[in-house]
Design an enzyme around this catalytic site. Sequence first.
Site, PDB file in Angstrom:
ATOM      1  N   ASP A 160      44.442  36.416  52.871  1.00 28.15           N
ATOM      2  CA  ASP A 160      44.734  37.337  53.981  1.00 28.15           C
ATOM      3  C   ASP A 160      44.988  36.680  55.337  1.00 28.15           C
ATOM      4  O   ASP A 160      44.512  37.180  56.371  1.00 28.15           O
ATOM      5  CB  ASP A 160      43.589  38.357  54.124  1.00 28.15           C
ATOM      6  CG  ASP A 160      43.374  39.190  52.878  1.00 28.15           C
ATOM      7  OD1 ASP A 160      44.155  39.042  51.918  1.00 28.15           O
ATOM      8  OD2 ASP A 160      42.416  39.980  52.854  1.00 28.15           O
ATOM      9  N   GLU A 180      46.037  41.740  52.272  1.00 24.08           N
ATOM     10  CA  GLU A 180      45.382  43.047  52.165  1.00 24.08           C
ATOM     11  C   GLU A 180      46.380  44.069  52.682  1.00 24.08           C
ATOM     12  O   GLU A 180      46.866  43.951  53.814  1.00 24.08           O
ATOM     13  CB  GLU A 180      44.085  43.078  52.990  1.00 24.08           C
ATOM     14  CG  GLU A 180      43.329  44.395  52.813  1.00 24.08           C
ATOM     15  CD  GLU A 180      41.960  44.423  53.505  1.00 24.08           C
ATOM     16  OE1 GLU A 180      41.437  43.346  53.887  1.00 24.08           O
ATOM     17  OE2 GLU A 180      41.428  45.533  53.661  1.00 24.08           O
ATOM     18  N   LYS A 197      46.808  43.124  47.637  1.00 26.09           N
ATOM     19  CA  LYS A 197      45.523  43.675  47.193  1.00 26.09           C
ATOM     20  C   LYS A 197      45.088  44.831  48.098  1.00 26.09           C
ATOM     21  O   LYS A 197      45.065  44.699  49.322  1.00 26.09           O
ATOM     22  CB  LYS A 197      44.456  42.569  47.153  1.00 26.09           C
ATOM     23  CG  LYS A 197      44.102  41.948  48.487  1.00 26.09           C
ATOM     24  CD  LYS A 197      43.061  40.853  48.272  1.00 26.09           C
ATOM     25  CE  LYS A 197      42.540  40.272  49.564  1.00 26.09           C
ATOM     26  NZ  LYS A 197      41.865  41.203  50.466  1.00 26.09           N
ATOM     27  N   LYS A 210      39.019  44.503  49.153  1.00 22.49           N
ATOM     28  CA  LYS A 210      38.574  43.282  49.822  1.00 22.49           C
ATOM     29  C   LYS A 210      38.674  42.096  48.859  1.00 22.49           C
ATOM     30  O   LYS A 210      39.111  41.020  49.239  1.00 22.49           O
ATOM     31  CB  LYS A 210      37.132  43.441  50.344  1.00 22.49           C
ATOM     32  CG  LYS A 210      36.954  44.595  51.330  1.00 22.49           C
ATOM     33  CD  LYS A 210      37.905  44.499  52.502  1.00 22.49           C
ATOM     34  CE  LYS A 210      37.702  45.634  53.495  1.00 22.49           C
ATOM     35  NZ  LYS A 210      38.796  45.719  54.475  1.00 22.49           N
ATOM     36  N   VAL A 235      40.639  34.307  55.537  1.00 16.83           N
ATOM     37  CA  VAL A 235      39.809  35.165  56.389  1.00 16.83           C
ATOM     38  C   VAL A 235      39.582  36.528  55.713  1.00 16.83           C
ATOM     39  O   VAL A 235      40.383  36.947  54.893  1.00 16.83           O
ATOM     40  CB  VAL A 235      40.497  35.379  57.751  1.00 16.83           C
ATOM     41  CG1 VAL A 235      40.616  34.077  58.508  1.00 16.83           C
ATOM     42  CG2 VAL A 235      41.868  36.057  57.634  1.00 16.83           C
ATOM     43  N   THR A 236      38.489  37.172  56.088  1.00 18.95           N
ATOM     44  CA  THR A 236      37.369  36.661  56.857  1.00 18.95           C
ATOM     45  C   THR A 236      36.277  36.223  55.870  1.00 18.95           C
ATOM     46  O   THR A 236      36.155  36.801  54.799  1.00 18.95           O
ATOM     47  CB  THR A 236      36.783  37.707  57.834  1.00 18.95           C
ATOM     48  OG1 THR A 236      36.312  38.847  57.096  1.00 18.95           O
ATOM     49  CG2 THR A 236      37.833  38.166  58.832  1.00 18.95           C
ATOM     50  N   CYS A 295      36.610  39.456  52.831  1.00 21.56           N
ATOM     51  CA  CYS A 295      37.521  39.265  51.691  1.00 21.56           C
ATOM     52  C   CYS A 295      37.341  37.918  50.999  1.00 21.56           C
ATOM     53  O   CYS A 295      37.550  37.805  49.784  1.00 21.56           O
ATOM     54  CB  CYS A 295      38.956  39.465  52.145  1.00 21.56           C
ATOM     55  SG  CYS A 295      39.271  41.190  52.580  1.00 21.56           S
ATOM     56  N   GLN A 347      20.416  28.050  45.894  1.00 17.85           N
ATOM     57  CA  GLN A 347      19.925  28.221  44.525  1.00 17.85           C
ATOM     58  C   GLN A 347      20.755  27.410  43.528  1.00 17.85           C
ATOM     59  O   GLN A 347      21.153  27.899  42.469  1.00 17.85           O
ATOM     60  CB  GLN A 347      19.937  29.708  44.133  1.00 17.85           C
ATOM     61  CG  GLN A 347      19.177  30.615  45.108  1.00 17.85           C
ATOM     62  CD  GLN A 347      19.261  32.061  44.727  1.00 17.85           C
ATOM     63  OE1 GLN A 347      18.603  32.510  43.794  1.00 17.85           O
ATOM     64  NE2 GLN A 347      20.095  32.807  45.435  1.00 17.85           N
TER      65      GLN A 347
HETATM   66  C1  C5J Z   1      39.466  40.647  55.272  1.00 18.71           C
HETATM   67  C2  C5J Z   1      38.658  42.599  56.424  1.00 18.71           C
HETATM   68  N1  C5J Z   1      40.602  40.073  54.910  1.00 18.71           N
HETATM   69  N2  C5J Z   1      37.783  41.907  57.149  1.00 18.71           N
HETATM   70  N3  C5J Z   1      39.527  41.973  55.590  1.00 18.71           N
HETATM   71  O1  C5J Z   1      38.426  40.029  55.363  1.00 18.71           O
HETATM   72  O2  C5J Z   1      38.685  43.793  56.503  1.00 18.71           O
END
Ligand code: C5J
Length: 230
Positions: A25, A73, A130, A133, A158-159, A163, A203
């Site tokens: 994204d 996205e 997509k 997320k 990102v972010t 996502c 872990q």
């Molecule tokens: C992504 C969002 N790409 N933060 N989307 O992280 O809504």
Amino acid sequence: MVLISAQPYDYELPPPGCLALIIIDMQRDFMEPGGFGDALGNNVALLQAIVPTLKQLLDAFRVNGLPVFHTIECHRPDLSDCPPSKLNRGGEGLKIGDRGPMGRILVVGEPGNAIIPELAPLPGETVIEKPGKGAFCRTNLEALLQEKGITHLLITGVTTEVCVQTTMREANDRGFECLMVEDATESYFPEFKQATLEMVRAQGGILGWTAPAENILSKLSKPTSVESRT
Ligand code: C5J
């Protein structure tokens, strides 16, 4: 055997062709004023820091002929793939489908929905559209990876905690060996990025590995070492 120095322990590269770069994204909607991220009240300038590093990784994959997958996205213009639970979230600002300075927010084909020019896909590189997320939710990403025999994923974009992390969790559950590239992912919330990196590798690597791009580039930048891994 080629090992990448990583946390919580070294990440072993698979045979050539089995490693893919996933770029999540890197769109104007998240990176620039007037897009979705901005509409949600975020300081979008914070995301710029990773662009040069991500470009270096992308170039290294391209030079070595390794597979790259971009995601965006996005939603259809009629928003039929956007559930009310997603559509109605957010603050007072523009919502998904509303018209902003870069066109309709998070709608496929609009100027703001495009990947930033610095990282624009080349012809032949896959772009996964997509609606969720995670990049595996209602997409053919898993089938494409399986078809190409890809087993290992470098996850960027990102972010970090939305996502990127969702995609890494989905991939991990599907059996992919995932490494999140520390300086090729960014968040509007530095503390969320840090927490995400820590939870990924906690872990004993419960979700996978993390490493800075340099540790990967130093292995990928020599085509001979990539080709000699048999
Ligand atoms: C992504 C969002 N790409 N933060 N989307 O992280 O809504």
